[in-house]
Design a protein around this motif. Sequence first.
Motif, PDB file in Angstrom:
ATOM      1  N   ASN A 254       0.838  -1.205   0.000  1.00 40.38           N
ATOM      2  CA  ASN A 254       0.000   0.000   0.000  1.00 40.38           C
ATOM      3  C   ASN A 254       0.871   1.253   0.000  1.00 40.38           C
ATOM      4  OD1 ASN A 254      -2.225  -1.652   0.082  1.00 40.38           O
ATOM      5  ND2 ASN A 254      -2.646  -1.347   2.242  1.00 40.38           N
ATOM      6  N   ALA A 255       1.923   1.229   0.812  1.00 40.02           N
ATOM      7  CA  ALA A 255       2.825   2.393   0.873  1.00 40.02           C
ATOM      8  C   ALA A 255       3.541   2.583  -0.461  1.00 40.02           C
ATOM      9  CB  ALA A 255       3.834   2.217   2.006  1.00 40.02           C
ATOM     10  N   SER A 256       3.928   1.491  -1.098  1.00 42.33           N
ATOM     11  CA  SER A 256       4.594   1.577  -2.401  1.00 42.33           C
ATOM     12  C   SER A 256       3.671   2.201  -3.432  1.00 42.33           C
ATOM     13  CB  SER A 256       4.997   0.182  -2.884  1.00 42.33           C
ATOM     14  OG  SER A 256       5.912  -0.394  -2.001  1.00 42.33           O
ATOM     15  N   THR A 257       2.420   1.784  -3.431  1.00 45.10           N
ATOM     16  CA  THR A 257       1.466   2.331  -4.389  1.00 45.10           C
ATOM     17  C   THR A 257       1.256   3.815  -4.121  1.00 45.10           C
ATOM     18  OG1 THR A 257       0.405   0.196  -4.657  1.00 45.10           O
ATOM     19  CG2 THR A 257      -0.872   2.116  -5.302  1.00 45.10           C
ATOM     20  N   THR A 259       3.318   5.969  -2.627  1.00 44.32           N
ATOM     21  CA  THR A 259       4.506   6.786  -2.891  1.00 44.32           C
ATOM     22  C   THR A 259       5.052   6.547  -4.286  1.00 44.32           C
ATOM     23  OG1 THR A 259       6.000   5.084  -2.061  1.00 44.32           O
ATOM     24  CG2 THR A 259       5.197   6.694  -0.452  1.00 44.32           C
ATOM     25  N   GLN A 260       4.531   5.550  -4.967  1.00 43.02           N
ATOM     26  CA  GLN A 260       4.996   5.163  -6.298  1.00 43.02           C
ATOM     27  C   GLN A 260       6.462   4.718  -6.299  1.00 43.02           C
ATOM     28  OE1 GLN A 260       3.592   7.598  -9.493  1.00 43.02           O
ATOM     29  NE2 GLN A 260       1.677   8.045  -8.478  1.00 43.02           N
ATOM     30  N   ALA A 261       6.923   4.205  -5.193  1.00 40.31           N
ATOM     31  CA  ALA A 261       8.283   3.666  -5.118  1.00 40.31           C
ATOM     32  C   ALA A 261       8.250   2.193  -5.528  1.00 40.31           C
ATOM     33  CB  ALA A 261       8.821   3.798  -3.693  1.00 40.31           C
TER      34      ALA A 261
END
Lengths: 299, 299, 299, 299
Positions: A254-257, A259-261
């Motif tokens: 979820n955090a990756s999505t 922050t788009q990292a």
Amino acid sequence: MSLTGFIGLGNMGGHMARNLLKNGKKLIVYDVNKTVVEQFKAEGCQVATHPADIAAASKEIVTVLPSSPHVKAVYQGDNGIFKTIQPGTLCMDSSTIDQIVTLEVAQAAALLKAEYIDAPISGGVTGAQQATLTFMVGAGNDATFARAEAVLSLMGKNIVNLGAVGNGTAAKICNNMLLGIQMVAVAETMNLGISMGLDAKALAGIINTSSGRCWSSDTYNPVPGVIPNIPCAKGYAGGFGTSLMAKDLSLAQNASTNTQAPTPMGSLAHQIYRILARDPTYQAKDFGVVYQFLKKQNV
Amino acid sequence: MSLTGFIGLGNMGGHMARNLLKNGKKLIVYDVNKTVVEQFKAEGCQVATHPADIAAASKEIVTVLPSSPHVKAVYQGDNGIFKTIQPGTLCMDSSTIDQIVTLEVAQAAALLKAEYIDAPISGGVTGAQQATLTFMVGAGNDATFARAEAVLSLMGKNIVNLGAVGNGTAAKICNNMLLGIQMVAVAETMNLGISMGLDAKALAGIINTSSGRCWSSDTYNPVPGVIPNIPCAKGYAGGFGTSLMAKDLSLAQNASTNTQAPTPMGSLAHQIYRILARDPTYQAKDFGVVYQFLKKQNV
Amino acid sequence: MSLTGFIGLGNMGGHMARNLLKNGKKLIVYDVNKTVVEQFKAEGCQVATHPADIAAASKEIVTVLPSSPHVKAVYQGDNGIFKTIQPGTLCMDSSTIDQIVTLEVAQAAALLKAEYIDAPISGGVTGAQQATLTFMVGAGNDATFARAEAVLSLMGKNIVNLGAVGNGTAAKICNNMLLGIQMVAVAETMNLGISMGLDAKALAGIINTSSGRCWSSDTYNPVPGVIPNIPCAKGYAGGFGTSLMAKDLSLAQNASTNTQAPTPMGSLAHQIYRILARDPTYQAKDFGVVYQFLKKQNV
Amino acid sequence: MSLTGFIGLGNMGGHMARNLLKNGKKLIVYDVNKTVVEQFKAEGCQVATHPADIAAASKEIVTVLPSSPHVKAVYQGDNGIFKTIQPGTLCMDSSTIDQIVTLEVAQAAALLKAEYIDAPISGGVTGAQQATLTFMVGAGNDATFARAEAVLSLMGKNIVNLGAVGNGTAAKICNNMLLGIQMVAVAETMNLGISMGLDAKALAGIINTSSGRCWSSDTYNPVPGVIPNIPCAKGYAGGFGTSLMAKDLSLAQNASTNTQAPTPMGSLAHQIYRILARDPTYQAKDFGVVYQFLKKQNV
């Protein structure tokens, strides 16, 4: 003496609350499990019917909850903390949840002249019991950190000041994503080496003194027989379950999505633990059981 | 005094051969690079025209070569070692190659009443220079190991007896697969954490004292500014190149296919390093540059 | 009338050889399975003791073998074809093997003034039986292609001239890699859609008329009930086994490593089918069973 | 004659609204882009200051918005539709968003005695312009579907009744996840085949008549020169951008996490498109450009 509120008396929270008691704190507690609440009542704690009762009675509140929706409900729900919260209250949340929820709840608290900070923990049930936990704290400023530290240090030995609210959650999510990847990596590496003819202990010996060295190999190696007294030595009982790992990896995704990292390894580990978490053979086991999932495939 | 043969005087082998010289060995050497060979001649070494000349002159041979085809050519080629090898010769190969090739060459040596053992190395150019390398040795039996150790200990400080021929190669391949996975994992974790608002050093501090701890984070962290004096602090110059990592990961994939051991993380790391190894921006850089590959994507 | 040699009378080769017989060819055959050889003898074929006997008796040879090592042994082994091959012989290999082996064997044939071309097949057991196979032919030049076509067209209906030797193998490996990826992709997509509340047939209907359309969805959908009379309608019996798919995906990975072409999806499909191919529950099933592997995880 | 509300006059919505006009509908429109709104005013439409104005004036509303937060804001925001919505209103949302948001907004509409249904589209800008779109409709019941169909059929030619609210979104997300996987798969397969020596058209010819056949190969092949007049023939200009694909794949990952359905291929495709979507070289290009990302790596 003023009351400390405590919500979430589960595997971790129960031990943590008792450490506050041991250190002289007076508690008002809440949990959905009424049996556990009765035990704390018998130990001298006040008991609340709703989270809102806690906030009405206390300006220092600790929460240890399973997931984002629970945190939303306890703080922002119908009988939640924010219905009665007093200006100047400090809420310390040791749950591991989505950072975006941490930030939303903190913002809502600020509108009510109160503070919500994130203080997720590492150290497991043993750490909770022995008050040796590490708290990763996103307190926002040093004064708030100092106020939180006075409480958290009764339950842990490492209280790390990571700055802005949300940073404690970020650090916890990042560490656990890395841990999940490494455990799969160690499992597949050990299995490959054994398939190539190596003795498990000899291979672990090489890795643990070389550039492949990591906690999942030198402290928690998932191959039975390499390290004694850890879950893999007892049929992967106890420890950190595959479904908890799947949950933490989903927070990282979820955090990756958001922050788009890009997290190619983290997303693959997530998929693998999701598969294990739904399989009756693996779902109640320690996350090191991924070694058996991979090994089982060998003839 | 009898001669020791040495084939492969590159970045690693050059330093290793010099350490043998320093310890009083007399060498006969071979390399495709004639300039390097001239230097060794100037330092008092005998020089061979072909690997076969080495085997005719020496019963103790060290080889340090770039890849499986080179090893096949040097041992089994037209002017190769096996054309002239003497019974009782001990060949010690410190190349990192396919285990299947190790086993084939060893079998061919045995038919010629000679021994070929694998002794791949870790420790990098610095370790080669300072004679502090680790040798992972698959000698087959203790007598052969003892004979090899007498030579290898002049070039390293850790000579590990891993048993059967092929086991040294297996250990090296396994460690480096794990290393490749972990470097990508640390890179994506650091990038995610920084994207979530964390300070790089603070995040590394948490990881290095938690369950995500590993060499790629605490000793070789790929984020500039976290650790001084490693390749990422110098624009990823020097160190262990992305193409060498891609090669080592391809050896792991070959081993996985041969043994049918699943390696989901290793195969993904292989793909990622293959992409980097072919990209002009990354191909000549230390393998920590995967952090820049992922970070570059951020706005 | 001259003899045609045929080596490899298995599931595919048996039907193919019979189609040559039906079309008037006189055969000399070889297989390791003596029972099958006896049947062909009873049907009027000559029988060879070794592949070398075939090459001594025939200048037109078809081989249909399980894997690269079998091809090496039949052509280059102790009693192999190349021991006795006559100048001007045309060897047509319909095995699916490593392209690098195809090229090596072809080169060895050329030194013996003979030709070895690759002609791998698609169309399955039914296609072999009904002589409707597609042959992907790498013949090197048009004259050789024409000579091969005269034979192959008795066993198939689509004889595709792909140019250089090795190109038939390349096309087969590429198509099957894509197929393996798509089957996993369709399986996980159908499972996701059903988990989100969709009816399987309705979802397949959307996909099959949209940009997700593919053979694995519209012709071989792995969800039971969507398409009748394919393996998934019969408990995934028959069809194309998970271990054959794992093998073909390993050929693609070998080719990727050799050419250094990145194949992230192909390598992940390889790992997944390798896991299935080693699991007693899935190893004897059609490759569509990956749907059950993923679905089983659902509560 | 009653008014139809239309919110979201972008690349798709603009053409769709004009098709309603052509078919005699009277519109009241809203968009954040004031220039576009002025054009519609000049064409005779009424103009709204806020979404709430639309709901006050119309009982039939179409929305075409970029993402979940936009849909929440337009429906549930301060000046949103739900502030003024009239009982019996039918809201048709053609956005592609998280299914969980679709279900939440629908539930909120029901409390207000109105209906919100999902009707995402496929067919691209050309389909929007020529009124040949496919609508994947989750209307909940046949009467609502019939009412929606009367409007949607003025903008498309395929109005598919998928049953429950949320099912249109599910079908769209599933198809596009499969599409994203297949495009990467075709790109890496074509690149591998070309690296192995095949002509691109010849390889596509094999695939398109074999089991690897799919839309991404036979209609939208990403290798320039295989198919004319598609984006890859024009430098990957136009078409479906990498960032849109990254977004749709993130919706699939959110759905996977919510339903706990494993999507190993989908998550890898997501990571790859996320990398492309952030890279200045690729972010403004059609999603077939993943072929160049992989090919570029070749020497």
